[in-house]
Design an enzyme around this catalytic site. Sequence first.
Site, mmCIF file in Angstrom:
data_model
loop_
_atom_site.group_PDB
_atom_site.id
_atom_site.type_symbol
_atom_site.label_atom_id
_atom_site.label_comp_id
_atom_site.label_asym_id
_atom_site.label_seq_id
_atom_site.Cartn_x
_atom_site.Cartn_y
_atom_site.Cartn_z
ATOM 1 N N GLU A 2 0.732 -1.092 0.159
ATOM 2 C CA GLU A 2 0.017 -0.027 0.009
ATOM 3 C C GLU A 2 0.736 1.225 0.222
ATOM 4 O O GLU A 2 1.892 1.179 0.521
ATOM 5 C CB GLU A 2 -0.923 0.146 1.309
ATOM 6 C CG GLU A 2 -0.234 0.154 2.574
ATOM 7 C CD GLU A 2 -1.048 -0.134 3.689
ATOM 8 O OE1 GLU A 2 -2.030 -1.117 3.697
ATOM 9 O OE2 GLU A 2 -0.708 0.524 4.734
ATOM 10 N N LYS A 4 2.589 4.582 1.193
ATOM 11 C CA LYS A 4 2.724 4.959 2.467
ATOM 12 C C LYS A 4 2.361 6.784 2.442
ATOM 13 O O LYS A 4 3.019 7.315 1.991
ATOM 14 C CB LYS A 4 4.028 4.872 2.975
ATOM 15 C CG LYS A 4 4.494 5.205 4.369
ATOM 16 C CD LYS A 4 5.863 4.872 4.691
ATOM 17 C CE LYS A 4 6.210 5.048 6.079
ATOM 18 N NZ LYS A 4 6.273 6.647 6.505
ATOM 19 N N ASP A 6 1.813 10.050 3.364
ATOM 20 C CA ASP A 6 2.588 10.926 4.446
ATOM 21 C C ASP A 6 1.467 12.130 5.061
ATOM 22 O O ASP A 6 1.152 13.076 4.854
ATOM 23 C CB ASP A 6 3.494 12.011 3.725
ATOM 24 C CG ASP A 6 4.413 12.433 4.482
ATOM 25 O OD1 ASP A 6 4.426 11.967 5.761
ATOM 26 O OD2 ASP A 6 5.396 13.330 4.055
ATOM 27 N N GLU A 62 -4.819 6.906 8.050
ATOM 28 C CA GLU A 62 -4.005 8.054 7.957
ATOM 29 C C GLU A 62 -4.702 9.098 7.342
ATOM 30 O O GLU A 62 -5.375 9.134 6.495
ATOM 31 C CB GLU A 62 -3.149 7.655 6.940
ATOM 32 C CG GLU A 62 -1.711 8.457 6.948
ATOM 33 C CD GLU A 62 -0.784 8.039 8.081
ATOM 34 O OE1 GLU A 62 -0.907 6.982 8.519
ATOM 35 O OE2 GLU A 62 0.340 8.740 8.075
ATOM 36 N N TYR A 114 -6.404 1.743 6.835
ATOM 37 C CA TYR A 114 -5.686 0.452 6.177
ATOM 38 C C TYR A 114 -5.605 -0.520 6.822
ATOM 39 O O TYR A 114 -4.952 -1.553 6.601
ATOM 40 C CB TYR A 114 -4.058 0.971 5.842
ATOM 41 C CG TYR A 114 -3.451 1.531 6.778
ATOM 42 C CD1 TYR A 114 -2.767 0.821 8.057
ATOM 43 C CD2 TYR A 114 -3.461 3.258 7.258
ATOM 44 C CE1 TYR A 114 -2.200 1.525 9.093
ATOM 45 C CE2 TYR A 114 -2.571 3.462 8.071
ATOM 46 C CZ TYR A 114 -2.191 2.669 9.160
ATOM 47 O OH TYR A 114 -1.259 3.211 10.230
ATOM 48 N N LYS A 178 3.379 -5.595 3.706
ATOM 49 C CA LYS A 178 2.792 -6.210 4.692
ATOM 50 C C LYS A 178 2.838 -7.612 4.442
ATOM 51 O O LYS A 178 2.560 -8.229 3.336
ATOM 52 C CB LYS A 178 1.444 -5.801 5.181
ATOM 53 C CG LYS A 178 1.695 -4.330 5.719
ATOM 54 C CD LYS A 178 0.195 -3.886 6.201
ATOM 55 C CE LYS A 178 0.138 -2.607 6.872
ATOM 56 N NZ LYS A 178 -1.122 -2.082 6.869
ATOM 57 N N LYS A 202 11.262 3.253 1.214
ATOM 58 C CA LYS A 202 10.877 4.692 1.071
ATOM 59 C C LYS A 202 11.587 5.265 -0.319
ATOM 60 O O LYS A 202 12.811 4.979 -0.542
ATOM 61 C CB LYS A 202 11.513 5.431 2.130
ATOM 62 C CG LYS A 202 10.900 5.396 3.275
ATOM 63 C CD LYS A 202 10.987 6.570 4.408
ATOM 64 C CE LYS A 202 10.270 6.471 5.493
ATOM 65 N NZ LYS A 202 10.422 7.598 6.327
ATOM 66 N N CYS A 296 18.347 49.208 1.367
ATOM 67 C CA CYS A 296 17.155 48.628 0.330
ATOM 68 C C CYS A 296 17.728 48.779 -0.747
ATOM 69 O O CYS A 296 18.009 49.825 -1.422
ATOM 70 C CB CYS A 296 16.044 49.117 0.598
ATOM 71 S SG CYS A 296 14.688 48.824 -0.543
ATOM 72 N N CYS A 299 15.206 51.436 -2.630
ATOM 73 C CA CYS A 299 15.046 52.833 -2.385
ATOM 74 C C CYS A 299 16.391 53.286 -1.758
ATOM 75 O O CYS A 299 16.737 54.576 -1.689
ATOM 76 C CB CYS A 299 13.839 53.289 -1.461
ATOM 77 S SG CYS A 299 14.302 52.641 0.250
ATOM 78 N N CYS A 314 13.553 47.250 5.352
ATOM 79 C CA CYS A 314 14.023 48.603 4.536
ATOM 80 C C CYS A 314 12.954 49.311 5.417
ATOM 81 O O CYS A 314 12.096 49.345 5.842
ATOM 82 C CB CYS A 314 13.322 48.500 3.439
ATOM 83 S SG CYS A 314 13.177 50.304 2.832
ATOM 84 N N CYS A 319 9.169 53.477 0.631
ATOM 85 C CA CYS A 319 9.943 52.885 -0.394
ATOM 86 C C CYS A 319 8.968 52.088 -1.499
ATOM 87 O O CYS A 319 7.990 51.628 -1.216
ATOM 88 C CB CYS A 319 10.566 51.564 0.240
ATOM 89 S SG CYS A 319 11.241 50.207 -0.659
#
Length: 539
Positions: A2, A4, A6, A62, A114, A178, A202, A296, A299, A314, A319
Site C-alpha cells: 500500500e 505509504k 504522508d 491516515e 488501512y 505487509k 521509501k 534597501c 530605495c 527597509c 519605499c
Amino acid sequence: MEPKIDGLGVALYFENKIFKRGATWGDGSKGEDITPNLKTIKSNPLKLTVDTFLNNVEFRGEVYMPKDAFREMNKKRIKEVKEPFANPRNAAAGTVRNKDPKKVAQCPLNIFIYSISYYEDDNFKTHWEKIDEIKKAGLRINDKVIRKDGIEEVMKYIERFRNQIEDLNYEIDGIVIKVNNLKVHEILGTTKHHPKWAMAYKYPPKRKTTKIKNIEIMVGRTGKLTPVAILEPIKLSGTQVSRVSLHNEEEIRQKDIRIGDTVLVEKAGEIIPQVIKAIKKNRDDSENKFEMPQRCPICGSAAKMIGSKVIRRCMNSQCPAQIKQRIEHWGSRNVMNIEGLGPQLLNKLVDKGVVKNIADIYDLKVEELRKIERMGKKLSINLLEAINNSKERALWRLIFGLGIPFVGEYIAQILTEHYSNIEELMNVFPKELEKIDGIGPKIAKSVVNFFNEEKNSELIQQLRQHGINMIAEKEEFNNFLEGKKFVFTGALDKYTRDEASKEVKKYGGRVTSNVSRETDYLVVGKNPGSKFDKAKEII
Ligand SMILES: [Zn+2]
C-alpha cells in the site's frame, strides 16, 4: 502493498457500528482525542454499513490533506500574512489538532483506512480479509492497495509505482509491504517501535543539482528583505524551478551558500523548493560570498534588523517596493477586491509618483490612467468603478488591508467583533487587546504600534476623507446575546465582574444576580459560590 501516505496516523473506534472516538496515534500509547474533527471528514462514515459483521471495532488509518487542497490553503495563508505550511503533512497535522471543528470542516481533509487493529471476535486469517471487510463496512480504502506474490513482484511494483507518484492527489513517501498471513504476524512479532511483518520502502525525495547564478533581494510589503537564489533552471517534480528563497542571511551563512555554487535543490512533491546544501567539492574559487546589503536595493534607505536577529527590513515606509506591494495587497481579492489593479499598472503608477500610498488610488482619474498605462477608456472607467466600489467593504477588510504585521484575515475579523469602528481600535491599549481570545501580546503590540505611527493615522484620515467605510455592521455582531440572561459567580481570570457584565450587555445580553430557571448562562470563575450549587440543583 500500500502507498505509504504522508499524513497523520489515527485510530478510530466504532461501538455498535457507531463512530465513538478517534485519536491521533501519538507515541503509540498516548494520543490526542480528535473525535469532533474526524467527524468533519466527509469520507469517514459515522456509522458502519449493515453488510459488515463488524460491530465493536478499532480501525487504523491516515488522515491527510489532498495536494490540491494544500495548494489552495497555502495560497490563502500567504494572503493572510500567515506562514505557509511546509508540506501537506504539516497542514493536515495542524488542522486535525485545531480546537475548533468548524474551522476543520472548512479544510478538505481526507482519510485512508488501512487496517483493523482491534475486533472483539477476531478470527481473521489474512490481512487481505481485513481489507475486504473494511471496504464492506463502508470505510475508505486506498484503491492502490494491492496483493502481490513474492519479492520479485513486489520489487517490480515498487519500480512501476515510482512513475505514478506525481499524479496522485496525495503525498506518499514510499510503499508499505505487509505479510498477508496473520499467523506469520504472530511468529514475527514486533519490536518496541514497529511490527516486523511490515516494512516500508521509501522513495528518495526529488533532488537535483544546479548552479546559483545570482542572489537577488526581494523587498516585501513590510519592508522585509528576502534573499532569493536565481538558479540555472531545472525541472523538479514536473515544474520548472528557477528561483528559490534563501529565507534570510543567517540561513545563507549557516549553509555557506555562495554565488556560483553548485547546490542541491529538493522538492519532495508539494514542498516549496529548498536549497539543501552547497556542493563544496565543485568549487573552483570563482564563487562569491554573499553579503546582505545594509541598504534597501530599491530605495537605498537603511535596512536594519529590529527585534530580530535574522530579518532585515527597509525602514523607509515610502519605499516604492513596499508601496507597490501594500497597494497590491489592498486591492487583492481577499481584501478590497479591486479588479484590474494589477502589479504592472501599479509599477507605473508608483514609479511615476502618481500613487504614493493606498489613499492615492481613490484620486485617480480616467485621463491619468489613459495617459500612463495607455488604457482604453472603458477599461479605465471599469477600474475606477472597481476602486469606488471598494469603499463599501466590511471593516475587517480595511483592517486586513492596512497590512498591520501579524494581522491576517482571521485576526481582522476578531478585531471587528470587539471594535465596531476604526476609531475605537486606534485608541486601544495592548493590555485590553490581549483580553480578546485569539489575540496574544505580539499581535496586540503590533496593532497599537501601527496606529501610533503618525503616517498610519494620517492614512486612515485620508481614507476617511475618501469615504471608505470604517464601521462594522452592527447587526452582524452586536446583538447575538439578545434575550440571554447571564449570571456570574467566582473570580474571572481576565475580567473584573464589571467588565464582564459590560461585555455581555454590549452584545445585547442581560446580567442578573440570582440563578433561576430563566438563567441561560452561569459563568463560573475561581472559587464559585452558592450560585454554582444552586444551578446544579436546578438542572
Ligand atoms: Zn526600500
